[in-house]
Scaffold this active site. Structure first.
Site, PDB file in Angstrom:
ATOM      1  N   LYS A  14      15.337  10.309  39.454  1.00 20.31           N
ATOM      2  CA  LYS A  14      15.993   9.182  38.779  1.00 20.31           C
ATOM      3  C   LYS A  14      17.377   8.919  39.373  1.00 20.31           C
ATOM      4  O   LYS A  14      17.713   7.798  39.729  1.00 20.31           O
ATOM      5  CB  LYS A  14      16.134   9.464  37.265  1.00 20.31           C
ATOM      6  CG  LYS A  14      14.820   9.744  36.561  1.00 20.31           C
ATOM      7  CD  LYS A  14      15.011   9.974  35.073  1.00 20.31           C
ATOM      8  CE  LYS A  14      15.786  11.209  34.674  1.00 20.31           C
ATOM      9  NZ  LYS A  14      15.126  12.494  35.009  1.00 20.31           N
ATOM     10  N   ARG A  89      15.578   8.235  25.931  1.00 10.91           N
ATOM     11  CA  ARG A  89      14.732   9.425  26.040  1.00 10.91           C
ATOM     12  C   ARG A  89      13.946   9.674  24.775  1.00 10.91           C
ATOM     13  O   ARG A  89      13.202  10.652  24.697  1.00 10.91           O
ATOM     14  CB  ARG A  89      15.625  10.647  26.266  1.00 10.91           C
ATOM     15  CG  ARG A  89      15.828  11.010  27.699  1.00 10.91           C
ATOM     16  CD  ARG A  89      16.944  12.005  27.710  1.00 10.91           C
ATOM     17  NE  ARG A  89      16.755  12.997  28.701  1.00 10.91           N
ATOM     18  CZ  ARG A  89      17.420  13.019  29.860  1.00 10.91           C
ATOM     19  NH1 ARG A  89      18.277  12.087  30.145  1.00 10.91           N
ATOM     20  NH2 ARG A  89      17.202  13.978  30.710  1.00 10.91           N
ATOM     21  N   ARG A 125      18.146  22.036  44.280  1.00 11.66           N
ATOM     22  CA  ARG A 125      19.072  20.877  44.276  1.00 11.66           C
ATOM     23  C   ARG A 125      20.515  21.353  44.408  1.00 11.66           C
ATOM     24  O   ARG A 125      20.909  22.366  43.848  1.00 11.66           O
ATOM     25  CB  ARG A 125      18.931  20.092  42.973  1.00 11.66           C
ATOM     26  CG  ARG A 125      20.018  19.014  42.842  1.00 11.66           C
ATOM     27  CD  ARG A 125      19.759  18.026  41.750  1.00 11.66           C
ATOM     28  NE  ARG A 125      19.633  18.616  40.431  1.00 11.66           N
ATOM     29  CZ  ARG A 125      19.271  17.937  39.359  1.00 11.66           C
ATOM     30  NH1 ARG A 125      19.001  16.648  39.450  1.00 11.66           N
ATOM     31  NH2 ARG A 125      19.163  18.542  38.188  1.00 11.66           N
ATOM     32  N   ARG A 158      23.908  22.747  39.599  1.00 14.06           N
ATOM     33  CA  ARG A 158      24.087  22.443  38.176  1.00 14.06           C
ATOM     34  C   ARG A 158      23.729  23.661  37.330  1.00 14.06           C
ATOM     35  O   ARG A 158      22.757  24.341  37.611  1.00 14.06           O
ATOM     36  CB  ARG A 158      23.201  21.262  37.780  1.00 14.06           C
ATOM     37  CG  ARG A 158      23.929  19.931  37.825  1.00 14.06           C
ATOM     38  CD  ARG A 158      23.025  18.755  37.668  1.00 14.06           C
ATOM     39  NE  ARG A 158      22.190  18.760  36.486  1.00 14.06           N
ATOM     40  CZ  ARG A 158      21.405  17.750  36.123  1.00 14.06           C
ATOM     41  NH1 ARG A 158      21.374  16.648  36.867  1.00 14.06           N
ATOM     42  NH2 ARG A 158      20.668  17.809  35.042  1.00 14.06           N
ATOM     43  N   ARG A 169      14.020  22.045  29.527  1.00 15.06           N
ATOM     44  CA  ARG A 169      14.177  20.585  29.696  1.00 15.06           C
ATOM     45  C   ARG A 169      12.812  19.918  29.808  1.00 15.06           C
ATOM     46  O   ARG A 169      12.595  18.829  29.277  1.00 15.06           O
ATOM     47  CB  ARG A 169      15.030  20.295  30.945  1.00 15.06           C
ATOM     48  CG  ARG A 169      16.510  20.607  30.715  1.00 15.06           C
ATOM     49  CD  ARG A 169      17.245  20.905  31.998  1.00 15.06           C
ATOM     50  NE  ARG A 169      17.243  19.820  32.940  1.00 15.06           N
ATOM     51  CZ  ARG A 169      17.487  19.971  34.258  1.00 15.06           C
ATOM     52  NH1 ARG A 169      17.754  21.169  34.759  1.00 15.06           N
ATOM     53  NH2 ARG A 169      17.482  18.929  35.049  1.00 15.06           N
TER      54      ARG A 169
END
Ligand code: AP5
Ligand code: MG
Length: 214
Positions: A14, A89, A125, A158, A169
């Protein structure tokens, strides 16, 4: 007014694609996750309220998220349109938006990726501390080790990108967000794209939807 909603599980791409499309269309990219992470980093009152949710991979309560989104989308730079990344969401969040934007043209871009791809992508990431550019040690590494290609900033991982929090998540996504697929399908606003293809292909497919709605 043109509004694009980027929807999908954690790690769907996203943020990566919202940034590219926002530069092409010259409309703001609004990421609720980025707003919350900045608030946590700066220890603002908002940051203090949301920290625990982010650390545990849980959704921030709907009313609080809407307060933040409403404030942002009523700014001058949003008057011709904007991209929402990570909002809505939940169905109540979608309802807030719908009531508020009754005359806008909305397209929901759903980036579909499997859980396995999500885990692989998110554990590798890295994000620039300075400008927020998103990298991946496997699929999109920086040119120089641990250094942002654009601004030279240091890259970091992160704190919610550990396998344990990623799984939480994903759980939150399946329990609370996935129902939005049916909701937006019924509204005739949903465009599904295979988010597992190469970044350039995904970008082209999104642009096709943006330009002709197919
Ligand atoms: P948020 O920051 O939105 O996190 P998320 O939804 O978990 O999504 P991510 O940012 O992890 O993934 P992404 O889809 O942006 O993928 P990216 O482009 O980085 O939210 C964080 C938290 O804030 C939530 O857990 C919640 O607590 C709270 N929150 C936020 N919004 C909320 C709301 N509306 N309501 C309640 N709470 C809210 O890409 C991932 C990786 O894959 C990168 O390494 C990238 O380089 C790589 N990649 C991307 N595309 C490709 C590709 N095509 N091929 C190969 N690699 C790719
Ligand atoms: Mg993101």
């Amino acid at each position: 007014m043109r509004i694009l909603i980027f929807f999908g599980p954690p790690g769907a791409g996203k943020g990566t694609h919202a940034k590219i499309i926002s530069e092409i269309l010259n409309i703001p990219h609004i990421s609720t996750g980025d707003i919350f992470r900045d608030a946590v980093k700066n220890e603002t009152p908002l940051g203090k309220k949301v920290k625990e949710y982010l650390d545990n991979g849980k959704l921030v309560p709907d009313e609080l998220v809407w307060e933040v989104v409403k404030e942002r989308i009523t700014k001058e730079d949003c008057k011709f349109g904007f991209i929402l990344d990570g909002y809505p969401r939940t169905i109540p969040q979608a309802e807030f938006l719908k009531k508020f934007l009754s005359n806008a043209e909305i397209k929901v871009i759903y980036l579909r990726v499997s859980d396995e791809v999500v885990i692989n992508r998110l554990t590798s990431r890295r994000v620039c501390k300075n400008c927020g550019a998103i990298y991946n040690l496997v699929s999109m590494p920086p040119k120089e080790n641990n250094k942002c290609d654009f601004c030279g900033g240091e890259l970091y991982q992160r704190s919610d990108d550990t396998e344990e929090v990623i799984r939480k998540r994903l759980d939150a996504y399946y329990k609370e967000s996935q129902g939005l697929l049916e909701y937006y399908k019924n509204e005739g606003l949903l465009y599904e794209i295979n988010g597992e293809e190469d970044k350039e292909i995904v970008t082209q497919k999104i642009l096709k939807v943006v330009n002709n709605g197919v």
